[in-house]
Design a protein around this motif. Sequence first.
Motif, short mmCIF file in Angstrom:
data_model
loop_
_atom_site.label_atom_id
_atom_site.label_comp_id
_atom_site.label_asym_id
_atom_site.label_seq_id
_atom_site.Cartn_x
_atom_site.Cartn_y
_atom_site.Cartn_z
N UNK A 30 0.86 -1.18 0.00
CA UNK A 30 0.00 0.00 0.00
C UNK A 30 0.90 1.23 0.00
N UNK A 31 0.66 2.15 -0.93
CA UNK A 31 1.58 3.27 -1.15
C UNK A 31 1.56 4.30 -0.03
N UNK A 32 0.37 4.54 0.57
CA UNK A 32 0.29 5.54 1.62
C UNK A 32 -0.56 5.04 2.77
N UNK A 33 -0.13 5.37 3.99
CA UNK A 33 -0.84 5.00 5.21
C UNK A 33 -1.01 6.27 6.03
N UNK A 34 -2.25 6.63 6.29
CA UNK A 34 -2.57 7.82 7.07
C UNK A 34 -3.13 7.37 8.41
N UNK A 35 -2.60 7.92 9.49
CA UNK A 35 -2.99 7.51 10.83
C UNK A 35 -3.53 8.73 11.58
N UNK A 36 -4.84 8.72 11.83
CA UNK A 36 -5.50 9.80 12.54
C UNK A 36 -5.61 9.43 14.01
N UNK A 37 -5.11 10.31 14.88
CA UNK A 37 -5.18 10.10 16.32
C UNK A 37 -6.05 11.21 16.92
N UNK A 38 -7.36 10.96 17.07
CA UNK A 38 -8.26 12.00 17.60
C UNK A 38 -7.89 12.45 19.01
N UNK A 39 -7.38 11.55 19.82
CA UNK A 39 -7.02 11.89 21.20
C UNK A 39 -5.86 12.89 21.24
N UNK A 40 -4.86 12.65 20.41
CA UNK A 40 -3.70 13.55 20.36
C UNK A 40 -3.87 14.67 19.34
N UNK A 41 -4.98 14.60 18.58
CA UNK A 41 -5.30 15.57 17.54
C UNK A 41 -4.17 15.70 16.52
N UNK A 42 -3.77 14.52 15.97
CA UNK A 42 -2.73 14.49 14.95
C UNK A 42 -3.16 13.62 13.78
N UNK A 43 -2.59 13.91 12.65
CA UNK A 43 -2.74 13.07 11.46
C UNK A 43 -1.35 12.88 10.89
N UNK A 44 -0.92 11.63 10.90
CA UNK A 44 0.42 11.27 10.41
C UNK A 44 0.27 10.66 9.03
#
Length: 151
Positions: free
Chosen positions: A95-109
């Motif tokens: 998979x070319x891209x992996x996006x990780x949303x962390x609502x608790x830390x309010x981040x999107x990696x």
Amino acid sequence: MDDVLTLSRRREEAAPSVHHHRGTSWKEHRCGPCPRSHDVQMPKRVRVPDVMVVTERPSGKITDQVPVVVAEVLSRDTRSIDLVDKWEEYAAFGIAQYWVLDPERRTLRLLRLVDGAWEETHLLDSDNDTAVVTVGDHGSVQLDLGEILGG
């Protein structure tokens, strides 16, 4: 951009507000949510990404297409699975891209696969909450962390 955005039913409320760089949403490019979630047949198991973008609308519940982008929304229950198990499986599957949303830390990696390993391309947080992201040869999208998290 004619890709298809699919959402797992449990994550429809967390679907990112993503805009094609020219100001139109993925939905306007036939990237609206599919009417049902889709599973991805991986080499060793079936996975259900929270959000995925594939190049063709899956014909059945399980697809063997390699998604262009997979996004996971972290929770207390899924954090270790998303950051360890799926991290490795998605890389091995290509998979070319992996996006990780962390609502608790309010981040999107945002990560991209380079030589079989994940490389961070963007980190959206309170200091840097927007980005224009190139999605392979599929164009660019504008991401806004505030919109994704709902304010």
